[in-house]
Design an enzyme around this catalytic site. Structure first.
Site, PDB file in Angstrom:
ATOM      1  N   GLY A  70       6.671   8.458  16.259  1.00 38.25           N
ATOM      2  CA  GLY A  70       7.703   7.662  15.602  1.00 38.25           C
ATOM      3  C   GLY A  70       7.648   7.809  14.088  1.00 38.25           C
ATOM      4  O   GLY A  70       6.842   8.568  13.548  1.00 38.25           O
ATOM      5  N   VAL A  71       8.492   7.081  13.414  1.00 37.97           N
ATOM      6  CA  VAL A  71       8.544   7.135  11.958  1.00 37.97           C
ATOM      7  C   VAL A  71       7.502   6.170  11.403  1.00 37.97           C
ATOM      8  O   VAL A  71       7.293   5.097  11.945  1.00 37.97           O
ATOM      9  CB  VAL A  71       9.954   6.746  11.466  1.00 37.97           C
ATOM     10  CG1 VAL A  71      10.005   6.681   9.944  1.00 37.97           C
ATOM     11  CG2 VAL A  71      10.978   7.738  11.993  1.00 37.97           C
ATOM     12  N   VAL A  79       1.407   5.477  10.529  1.00 39.28           N
ATOM     13  CA  VAL A  79       0.483   5.822  11.610  1.00 39.28           C
ATOM     14  C   VAL A  79       0.943   7.107  12.288  1.00 39.28           C
ATOM     15  O   VAL A  79       0.149   8.003  12.581  1.00 39.28           O
ATOM     16  CB  VAL A  79       0.386   4.687  12.653  1.00 39.28           C
ATOM     17  CG1 VAL A  79      -0.469   5.124  13.821  1.00 39.28           C
ATOM     18  CG2 VAL A  79      -0.177   3.432  12.019  1.00 39.28           C
ATOM     19  N   GLU A 129      12.150  12.661  17.497  1.00 39.74           N
ATOM     20  CA  GLU A 129      13.441  12.142  17.074  1.00 39.74           C
ATOM     21  C   GLU A 129      13.632  12.479  15.594  1.00 39.74           C
ATOM     22  O   GLU A 129      14.551  13.170  15.214  1.00 39.74           O
ATOM     23  CB  GLU A 129      13.375  10.637  17.303  1.00 39.74           C
ATOM     24  CG  GLU A 129      14.600   9.869  17.080  1.00 39.74           C
ATOM     25  CD  GLU A 129      14.322   8.390  17.341  1.00 39.74           C
ATOM     26  OE1 GLU A 129      14.466   7.969  18.491  1.00 39.74           O
ATOM     27  OE2 GLU A 129      13.938   7.667  16.401  1.00 39.74           O
ATOM     28  N   ASN A 140      14.012  -3.768  12.067  1.00 40.97           N
ATOM     29  CA  ASN A 140      14.945  -2.640  11.956  1.00 40.97           C
ATOM     30  C   ASN A 140      15.812  -2.440  13.201  1.00 40.97           C
ATOM     31  O   ASN A 140      16.973  -2.084  13.105  1.00 40.97           O
ATOM     32  CB  ASN A 140      14.182  -1.330  11.722  1.00 40.97           C
ATOM     33  CG  ASN A 140      13.406  -1.333  10.419  1.00 40.97           C
ATOM     34  OD1 ASN A 140      13.709  -2.092   9.508  1.00 40.97           O
ATOM     35  ND2 ASN A 140      12.381  -0.511  10.345  1.00 40.97           N
ATOM     36  N   GLY A 169      14.756   4.622  18.971  1.00 48.15           N
ATOM     37  CA  GLY A 169      14.485   5.463  20.131  1.00 48.15           C
ATOM     38  C   GLY A 169      13.169   5.148  20.812  1.00 48.15           C
ATOM     39  O   GLY A 169      12.781   5.846  21.750  1.00 48.15           O
TER      40      GLY A 169
END
Lengths: 498, 498
Positions: free
Chosen positions: A261-262, A265, A287, A377, A381
């Site tokens: 993910g963004v 971490v 993604e 947010n 995804g």
């Protein structure tokens, strides 16, 4: 000369200024824009703000691929121009207005967006505003640093405004555009390996629907991620150790692709591969691709990277553009309904790492709402990957706000991902593989291995009393389930006063 | 003569009695059995109970396709023979022992089971016990009324016990057995339409691993569903009205297949088609097929029905067996990893109807735990269908226990399906399509349209104060979120004393 990038010459007649271009947008317009953390239009949003400053009263409904930058979500929210926003955002002002009920918002699983739009469930597609590096000889679009839902928006829109930007035209070829048929006529999405290309390098566009073309010299502003801190690095180490061990035990094959993910971490995990000498020939089916991907390609660790957007820091952008020919061999940018397709994620067997706001003792995950009510947010995804990955990690530092918030709580104040969709919980203190455990065993291990020492006794006390008083498969004390949150809201600290 | 059904003659040497057959099962054995609401073995479980009654001390770990009947889960739980049980169950005694922490249990998304077993994540596959109508000429198995995970269990088991039962051998040909490769070598599952057959009509078996064959004359005992009550019929009407309307508006195509969970409401939906003159040429891509399917086939409404099990009442069974040749043309029974495959469900665009225990004002769904702690049955395949269906309904009567429990609550006490995975909430009072709404709008509409009138004011009061006090995207009052549940636990009624 950006004009030369409009290779389909009849469209050169449509070149105009943002003010003229934006005239087709009025109060109540549904605006479907390109953009998925990167690749969003800049001129038209600014023009809308200018119009508002001049006293025009109007609001628009704003739909993108996911979040955009300050130049879209920030300025439009500040100017009070947004009525509806879907499906994800990360802007501070917009967040504030959503939480105040001033901007209507719904966060959606990103994999379902395009088909919902095609079904008409998001309303009429009045205007698409899309950033592109070029219009091809036949009048099709070469997008910029993201694909998102742009192919569907361009197909469905009544009218299209194109922003031709100054990014290198050589981006052409990095995109792989494929719009699946919708049910009941859909066929398998024919991706069998991360790098497979199944579509066209351009977005098909009906030039007759183009109402204006403007030029832009502005770049995406991307969030700068700080260098991973100690907790992030430790979390990344736990993950790599675990996967290494699973591969050695032959529980998973060595060649599964990764999704990360963004955030810090996620970046730390990818950075972890750099020093590591076990993992090689990696592939990434994700993604959003970030800076670390370039590093991994440079040292030959990553064989292929697939995503819906390439979100790079200013420095990494330069590096990427300088050797675009080389990166283009390894990177594919796809529509988000393909990058996040459950079908493909499950087929490839993606190892998925996503960040949580909080996790509870039974492994239920909150990734969207602070204290149960305040949106952060959106789900983005994360659900697409967590539900369908072959091995799924949810990660969080064990505390936030200098220890005043425990990320491990008796019960999460909002659930986005149920325990069934998450295999492994990780904090800097340790990791719990929930797959072979009962919920009670999960609770015991998460408290012991993942919680911060300051909170272990509190959690253990809650759990023990829940077992004794309520019993059941997942013992809870409903009157106390949110005691940590309530204490924080009252005192600013989840820990009781000493 | 059941012996003739062992067409592969060398295996006739393995015919024995249940007592001898069961000797390979001992304390700590992992038992992987056939069965998915139907089609479970009967002789061996009874034999294990007999051994226990004779004083033998042992426990087994029991894995099936989903739930089985009283003849397995019931008697084994009563005899205290089960250490672990996965992935789903619906037996009263077993439920009690799971909630008491005496039987270890984990409920799993059914679509992931087989691959988890193949990866070794459920431990060594010591013994498979499978019900079959025949062994083919080459030594393969023809299963009975369900497929579930049996193909994988038979492939992975060290030793196999076959129970040949007296169901008609003519069941041969109804099954479609396909085991996908596991990542990273998986290819698309080549089902494009509900009726597609992609595999073999038998379960491949290595005859060398067969340690015993026993004969059985016992039938499945299937839960009898009562005739749908008024609430169930009303819910079904809401659903059919809504879908009819969506089709007329051209928001969804008319040919999407249906999935309907197990239970009275699910049956009512299917019954609703019988009287209806709008829907025709239906197809059903589901998990468990029940009596109503036969009715719909008989009147020519259902063109094709696919599931992992056929769970029929005693009466419907006779009817089915009498005209098996005719039903076999319309019905396909598949492994559960195929019937529930996200890939296929999303590709076909399944319209999915599943039952909840409770739903909250924001559309979060609890389908497994009473009062947050007590397991009911498990998540089963509901998540597979809700997450991936083209149009997904969660249904519940608005109250339970004669009005003392509201199925619409401020916050559900356990979350299995997040608001993002559910499109439409339905009770007998009405229906809310959450897709175009913000969470606050969802709350307002669910309270007004779905809640029982006795609870509307209470819910509205909670919601209004949450908006005022907490604000945020999904306003909640964490100290009161479970006030309905707490009142019920204290007074036996979610309504406050007048």
């Amino acid at each position: 000369m950006l004009e030369n990038r409009i290779r389909y010459k009849p469209l050169r007649d449509k070149i105009t200024d943002p003010s003229t271009a934006s005239r087709i947008i009025s109060d109540g317009s549904n605006l479907f824009i390109s953009g998925f953390t990167a690749g969003y239009p800049k001129q038209i949003p600014q023009e809308l703000v200018r119009r508002a400053r001049q006293g025009e009263q109007f609001k628009i409904n704003l739909y993108a691929g996911a979040s955009t930058g300050y130049q879209v979500d920030g300025i439009l929210a500040e100017a009070g121009l947004v009525s509806w926003r879907r499906p994800y955002m990360s802007d501070r002002t917009m967040r504030k207005k959503i939480n105040a009920g001033e901007i209507r918002f719904k966060d959606d699983h990103l994999s379902r967006l395009s088909s919902e739009v095609r079904a008409g469930n998001w309303g009429r597609c009045d205007v698409a505003v899309v950033e592109a590096v070029a219009v091809t000889e036949k009048g099709h679009l070469i997008p910029t640093m993201s694909v998102g839902n742009t192919p569907t928006y361009v197909r469905e829109a009544d009218r299209i405004i194109v922003e031709i930007c100054a990014e290198p035209e050589e981006l052409e070829g990095i995109h792989d555009i494929y719009i699946p048929e919708d049910p009941p006529y859909r066929m398998p999405i024919p991706i069998y390996r991360t790098a497979d290309r199944i579509g066209k390098p351009f977005i098909e566009m009906n030039p007759d629907r183009v109402s204006a073309i403007v030029f832009s010299d502005q770049e995406d502003t991307c969030a700068i991620f700080s260098k991973p801190d100690k907790a992030a690095i430790r979390i990344a180490e736990h993950i790599l150790d675990f996967v290494r061990h699973e591969i050695r035990k032959d529980c998973i094959p060595p060649a599964l692709p990764w999704q990360s993910g963004v955030g810090d971490v996620a970046n730390a995990v990818l950075n972890g591969f750099i020093e590591d000498d076990f993992f090689e020939g990696l592939s990434v089916y994700s993604e959003v691709l970030q800076d670390a991907i370039l590093d991994l390609i440079d040292i030959g660790k990553v064989r292929a990277a697939s995503g819906s957007a390439l979100t790079l820091s200013h420095k990494a952008r330069r590096r990427f553009f300088n050797e675009l020919y080389r990166y283009k061999e390894k990177i594919v940018l796809r529509p988000v309904e393909i990058s996040n397709a459950p079908e493909v994620i499950r087929r490839l067997g993606v190892i998925s790492v996503n960040t949580a706001i909080e996790v509870d003792i039974y492994g239920q995950v909150n990734s969207t709402h602070l204290m149960g009510s305040q949106l952060m947010n959106g789900i983005g995804g994360s659900g697409d990957f967590l539900r369908n990955g072959a091995l799924t990690f949810v990660v969080t530092p064990s505390t936030a706000k200098a220890g005043k918030i425990s990320s491990i709580v008796p019960m999460v104040s909002h659930v986005d991902h149920s325990e069934h969709s998450v295999d492994i919980i990780v904090t800097e203190h340790g990791l719990v593989d929930t797959r072979p455990l009962t919920p009670r065993q999960v609770a015991e291990q998460i408290i012991r291995r993942c919680a911060h020492p300051d909170y272990r006794d509190l959690l253990w006390d809650y759990y023990q009393r829940a077992v004794k008083t309520s019993g059941g498969h997942e013992p809870h004390l409903l009157e106390e389930a949110f005691s940590f949150h309530r204490r924080y809201m009252e005192t600013g600290d989840m820990r009781p006063a000493p």
